[in-house]
Scaffold this motif. Sequence first.
Motif, short mmCIF file in Angstrom:
data_model
loop_
_atom_site.label_atom_id
_atom_site.label_comp_id
_atom_site.label_asym_id
_atom_site.label_seq_id
_atom_site.Cartn_x
_atom_site.Cartn_y
_atom_site.Cartn_z
N GLN A 102 14.23 -44.43 32.57
CA GLN A 102 12.97 -44.72 33.24
C GLN A 102 12.03 -45.51 32.34
OE1 GLN A 102 14.55 -41.73 33.33
NE2 GLN A 102 15.16 -41.90 35.47
N MET A 103 12.06 -45.20 31.05
CA MET A 103 11.23 -45.94 30.11
C MET A 103 11.62 -47.42 30.08
SD MET A 103 10.82 -45.36 26.00
CE MET A 103 12.52 -45.82 25.70
N ILE A 104 12.94 -47.67 30.11
CA ILE A 104 13.42 -49.05 30.03
C ILE A 104 13.15 -49.81 31.32
CG2 ILE A 104 15.47 -50.51 29.78
CD1 ILE A 104 16.66 -48.28 27.99
N ILE A 105 13.61 -49.28 32.45
CA ILE A 105 13.59 -50.02 33.71
C ILE A 105 12.25 -49.92 34.42
CG2 ILE A 105 14.68 -50.29 35.97
CD1 ILE A 105 16.42 -51.09 33.52
N ASP A 106 11.68 -48.71 34.51
CA ASP A 106 10.47 -48.52 35.30
C ASP A 106 9.20 -48.90 34.55
OD1 ASP A 106 12.07 -47.50 37.33
OD2 ASP A 106 11.90 -45.45 36.59
N VAL A 107 9.24 -48.81 33.22
CA VAL A 107 8.03 -49.07 32.44
C VAL A 107 8.11 -50.38 31.66
CG1 VAL A 107 6.55 -48.21 30.58
CG2 VAL A 107 7.47 -46.62 32.27
N ALA A 108 9.14 -50.52 30.82
CA ALA A 108 9.18 -51.69 29.92
C ALA A 108 9.47 -52.99 30.67
CB ALA A 108 10.21 -51.46 28.83
N LEU A 109 10.40 -52.95 31.61
CA LEU A 109 10.75 -54.18 32.33
C LEU A 109 9.55 -54.81 33.03
CD1 LEU A 109 12.90 -56.20 33.23
CD2 LEU A 109 13.47 -54.65 35.12
N PRO A 110 8.73 -54.05 33.79
CA PRO A 110 7.55 -54.64 34.41
C PRO A 110 6.33 -54.68 33.48
CG PRO A 110 7.79 -52.40 35.16
CD PRO A 110 8.98 -52.68 34.27
N GLU A 111 6.51 -54.30 32.21
CA GLU A 111 5.41 -54.27 31.24
C GLU A 111 4.25 -53.42 31.73
OE1 GLU A 111 4.68 -57.88 28.83
OE2 GLU A 111 5.93 -58.91 30.30
N ALA A 112 4.57 -52.23 32.22
CA ALA A 112 3.55 -51.32 32.72
C ALA A 112 2.69 -50.80 31.58
CB ALA A 112 4.21 -50.16 33.46
N ASN A 113 1.43 -50.56 31.88
CA ASN A 113 0.50 -50.04 30.87
C ASN A 113 0.65 -48.52 30.77
OD1 ASN A 113 -0.58 -52.61 30.47
ND2 ASN A 113 -2.07 -52.35 32.12
N VAL A 114 1.67 -48.10 30.05
CA VAL A 114 1.96 -46.68 29.88
C VAL A 114 1.99 -46.37 28.39
CG1 VAL A 114 3.66 -44.84 30.22
CG2 VAL A 114 3.28 -46.53 32.03
#
Length: 664
Positions: A403-415
Amino acid sequence: MDVPRILDAISSPADLKVLDNEELAILAREIRQEIVATTSVTGGHVASSLGAVDIIVALESLLDMPRDRVVFDVGHQAYAHKLLTGRREAFKTLRTYGGLSGFTKPSESPYDVHPSGHASDSLSIATGLAKARQLKGTDEKVVALIGDASLAGGMAFEALNYMGNEQLPLVVILNDNEMSISRNVGALMKHLGNIRANSHYREAREGLQAAMEQGGPAARGLLGFGKNMKESLKQMVIPHTMIYESLGIVCTAPIDGHNIAELRDVLSLVLEMDGPALVHVVTRKGEGYEPARRDPEAFHGTGPYDIATGRALKKPGRAPSYTEVFGAALADEAANDADVVAITAAMTGGTGLKTFAAEFPSRFVDVGIAEEQAVGMAAGLSSGGKKPVVALYSTFMQRAVDQMIIDVALPEANVVFAFDRAGLVGDDGPTHHGVFDMVYTRMVPNMRVLAPSDEAELVHALHTALVLEGPVSLRYPRGEAEGAPLPDVPEVLEVGKSRTVREGGDVALLAFGRMVGQVRAAAELLSAEGIECRVVDMRWVKPLDAEAIAAAAACRLVVTVEEGVIAGGAGEGVLEVLARQGATTPAVTLGIPDRFIGQGPVPQLFADLGLNAEGIAATVREQLKMKKRSGVDEMIELAKKHAGNPMADLTDREIRDFNESRYE
């Protein structure tokens, strides 16, 4: 004079078979007393183990162990199991250096099936054992003991779906105590609460069935409302159990988890079934020890304590813990920014978020034991314009890497990821050491990684992470901080820039996180011997400070020190930078070697691994000694003196001196 105990006569579960229910109940009380006596000295997971004693005693009195297999979820509730399986004399060494593990451990005993430590995996292990039984054509029993909080984990649901579909012969004991680390949350917990509220379901169902069967034609006509009357009545009286039975798993009504006679009656029946069954057992965390009953969260995992009062026996600390500093800093950030949202996974107190939860309840989210949900939800919150901070133990974040790779890092989410217990954690051992996070965050595109060296740096790091766009992770260790004064106003740290905390030209020591303190102490030891070290607090694991690394290459030796695995870690990142820069300076990486590290006090583990001041200094001395034997230093000096000249241009004396130096 010592009072004779039944426990002292138990060397294996086979000894339980000669005991009746009353004697087993006495044994359960003795086991609780032993658990309290031992953990008051060693610390441990007290409340959960006390609550599970009767289940374990009843179950193991019915099984042929170790042929029959019992899989413990997490394993922190298995203290009674250890006492019943030949480890009574060693139990006093629980969670100590070189002693018994606080979790189940196959290398410790043939009665331990699975090296547990993380939640929600027991059912998957049990399905594998049951499938193996089918393939071999054998008849051993397979039982999984799982808590209600662990049952909410996605992996457990996947296993439930599979075992029901395949009709695997195994028994699931659901230990329902309404607690994980923090009090359980979520729809499944409400579902289990509804079942508990209908504890007389079984009696009502059987009574209604008998009345209809004995009544007239109209009463008997009710039987036609369903092909299976039992299922029809379940829907009428208590539809809640259908969540399991709709998966093809027979589910019992709730039974008293502290009534050994009732436990044995029900377990005897389900152990003879050919398909999957779930036994719903209601227990109380801390049963048998009033302080743990009153405050099960405090006694989930505790250090030594006073038996009479339950109060922790803590040495006076000179500084707050890193967890406390983080919790206070995040609450301050939230007070100044209404978009900050905190997310955790069943560890509100463990991650220091109690203050945040009390002050900003609408912006606090506890997803239960579901790290994947925590990270996926954080990505959604970011897309909705919020600034989510996911606070997890480093070791538990491992299950949400996808989830960190695909859901957060790929779209460059502010998490923002806040990894508590990063590094060695001490008595909980290899399942809980947070030594992999620098690798699995450093490898991810768009991720930036901070490793603050003290509590002041942690405050700056959190503030920086909330200011930056895109995903940022920060890691900090368990326990007392360094005693650094906290800033009145946090700073925004320059991305990818380190800070030099000591100058020196002989050796460059590049340290990450709290290893800066050990490295500074090592530099003091070496300075007394005439070896001057530059000490650099690298601050950033990613991006690395290339300028600081280039400056380090001007020294005779570069040493990196990190509290994480060396393979793929921060030190290897430094080696990559040195290679790209064409540096020829010898470099050494210090950290966690390619093996799992056992339990023990962190200072002892640091000493074993050569990560304390003395160990770091010893490595520097040895490396400089090797350099002298190989003639590297002399060659560098000669190369500087005769830049561009071949070896043939050197004088005979210089060549002789160089060769002789290699054998000193």
